[in-house]
Design a protein around this motif. Structure first.
Motif, short mmCIF file in Angstrom:
data_model
loop_
_atom_site.label_atom_id
_atom_site.label_comp_id
_atom_site.label_asym_id
_atom_site.label_seq_id
_atom_site.Cartn_x
_atom_site.Cartn_y
_atom_site.Cartn_z
N ARG A 39 75.37 10.81 59.75
CA ARG A 39 76.54 11.26 58.99
C ARG A 39 77.46 10.12 58.58
O ARG A 39 78.01 10.13 57.49
N SER A 40 77.62 9.14 59.45
CA SER A 40 78.73 8.21 59.22
C SER A 40 78.36 6.74 59.15
O SER A 40 79.24 5.92 58.87
N ALA A 41 77.12 6.37 59.34
CA ALA A 41 76.79 4.95 59.42
C ALA A 41 76.19 4.42 58.12
O ALA A 41 75.84 5.19 57.22
N GLU A 42 76.08 3.12 58.05
CA GLU A 42 75.43 2.45 56.93
C GLU A 42 73.95 2.84 56.89
O GLU A 42 73.39 3.27 57.89
N ALA A 43 73.31 2.64 55.75
CA ALA A 43 71.91 3.03 55.57
C ALA A 43 70.99 2.30 56.55
O ALA A 43 70.07 2.91 57.10
N TRP A 44 71.21 1.02 56.80
CA TRP A 44 70.33 0.28 57.70
C TRP A 44 70.47 0.76 59.14
O TRP A 44 69.51 0.75 59.89
N ILE A 45 71.65 1.23 59.51
CA ILE A 45 71.83 1.79 60.85
C ILE A 45 71.17 3.15 60.94
O ILE A 45 70.52 3.48 61.94
N ARG A 46 71.31 3.98 59.90
CA ARG A 46 70.66 5.29 59.89
C ARG A 46 69.16 5.16 60.06
O ARG A 46 68.54 5.93 60.79
N LYS A 47 68.57 4.19 59.39
CA LYS A 47 67.13 3.98 59.52
C LYS A 47 66.79 3.40 60.89
O LYS A 47 65.79 3.77 61.50
N GLY A 48 67.62 2.52 61.38
CA GLY A 48 67.35 1.84 62.65
C GLY A 48 67.40 2.73 63.87
O GLY A 48 66.63 2.54 64.80
N VAL A 49 68.28 3.72 63.89
CA VAL A 49 68.39 4.57 65.08
C VAL A 49 67.22 5.55 65.20
O VAL A 49 67.07 6.19 66.24
N THR A 50 66.40 5.65 64.18
CA THR A 50 65.22 6.52 64.27
C THR A 50 63.93 5.72 64.46
O THR A 50 62.84 6.28 64.44
N CYS A 51 64.05 4.42 64.66
CA CYS A 51 62.90 3.53 64.84
C CYS A 51 62.88 3.00 66.27
O CYS A 51 63.80 2.29 66.67
N PRO A 52 61.84 3.33 67.07
CA PRO A 52 61.83 2.85 68.45
C PRO A 52 61.77 1.34 68.57
O PRO A 52 62.32 0.76 69.51
N ILE A 53 61.16 0.67 67.60
CA ILE A 53 61.09 -0.79 67.66
C ILE A 53 62.48 -1.38 67.41
O ILE A 53 62.90 -2.32 68.11
N CYS A 54 63.21 -0.83 66.45
CA CYS A 54 64.57 -1.31 66.17
C CYS A 54 65.50 -1.06 67.36
O CYS A 54 66.28 -1.94 67.74
N VAL A 55 65.40 0.11 67.95
CA VAL A 55 66.24 0.42 69.10
C VAL A 55 65.88 -0.47 70.28
O VAL A 55 66.76 -0.91 71.03
N SER A 56 64.58 -0.79 70.44
CA SER A 56 64.17 -1.63 71.57
C SER A 56 64.78 -3.03 71.48
O SER A 56 65.05 -3.65 72.50
N PHE A 57 65.02 -3.50 70.26
CA PHE A 57 65.63 -4.82 70.11
C PHE A 57 67.01 -4.87 70.75
O PHE A 57 67.42 -5.89 71.30
N TRP A 58 67.74 -3.76 70.69
CA TRP A 58 69.09 -3.72 71.25
C TRP A 58 69.11 -3.22 72.69
O TRP A 58 70.00 -3.59 73.46
N ALA A 59 68.14 -2.40 73.08
CA ALA A 59 68.09 -1.91 74.46
C ALA A 59 67.49 -2.94 75.41
O ALA A 59 67.87 -3.01 76.59
N ALA A 60 66.58 -3.75 74.91
CA ALA A 60 65.86 -4.70 75.77
C ALA A 60 66.75 -5.71 76.48
O ALA A 60 66.53 -5.99 77.66
N PRO A 61 67.76 -6.31 75.83
CA PRO A 61 68.55 -7.30 76.59
C PRO A 61 69.31 -6.68 77.76
O PRO A 61 69.45 -7.30 78.80
N VAL A 62 69.76 -5.45 77.59
CA VAL A 62 70.48 -4.78 78.68
C VAL A 62 69.52 -4.49 79.83
O VAL A 62 69.81 -4.79 81.00
N ILE A 63 68.37 -3.93 79.51
CA ILE A 63 67.40 -3.59 80.55
C ILE A 63 66.84 -4.85 81.18
O ILE A 63 66.66 -4.91 82.40
N ALA A 64 66.55 -5.87 80.39
CA ALA A 64 66.04 -7.13 80.94
C ALA A 64 67.05 -7.76 81.89
O ALA A 64 66.67 -8.32 82.92
N PHE A 65 68.33 -7.65 81.57
CA PHE A 65 69.36 -8.18 82.46
C PHE A 65 69.36 -7.43 83.78
O PHE A 65 69.55 -8.02 84.84
#
Length: 104
Positions: A39-65
Motif C-alpha cells: 500500500r505505501s512503499a516504493e515499487a522496489w520495496i513492494r517487489k522486494g518484500v515478496t522475494c525470499p532472496i531479497c528478504v534474506s539479504f536483510w535478515a541474514a546479518p541479524v541472524i548471522a550476528f
C-alpha cells in the motif's frame, strides 16, 4: 564455529526469509506487513518484500550476528553465504503453485 552451526544459520535465514516473503507468519503478522508495504512503499520495496532472496539479504546479518560472535570478516562471510544458500534453495525449488507431483 562448527559446520552444523553454519548450516543452522543458513536454514534459519532461509526459514525467516520464506516466512516474511510468502507465508502468513504468526498471527498473520507477515501477511499484514506485506500488505502494508504494498500500500505505501516504493515499487522496489513492494517487489522486494515478496522475494525470499531479497528478504534474506536483510535478515541474514541479524541472524548471522546471533549465531556468531566471531570476527567481522567471518560475520560478513556467514551473511553472504546465507544469502547464497537461500538463493540456491529458492532457485532449485519448484514454484509453490506448481501442481506437478514431486519426483519420488
Amino acid at each position: 564455529m562448527s559446520l552444523s552451526n553454519i548450516l543452522m544459520c543458513w536454514l534459519a535465514v532461509f526459514g525467516v526469509s520464506v516466512t516474511i516473503s510468502t507465508l502468513d507468519g504468526p498471527f498473520g503478522v507477515c501477511a499484514a506487513f506485506r500488505k502494508d508495504m504494498q500500500r505505501s512503499a516504493e515499487a522496489w520495496i513492494r517487489k522486494g518484500v515478496t522475494c525470499p532472496i531479497c528478504v534474506s539479504f536483510w535478515a541474514a546479518p541479524v541472524i548471522a550476528f546471533l549465531f556468531s560472535q566471531a570476527t567481522p570478516e567471518f560475520h560478513s562471510q556467514l551473511w553472504l553465504s546465507s544469502v547464497g544458500f537461500t538463493a540456491a534453495i529458492a532457485w532449485l525449488s519448484p514454484p509453490a503453485t506448481d501442481d506437478t507431483p514431486p519426483v519420488a
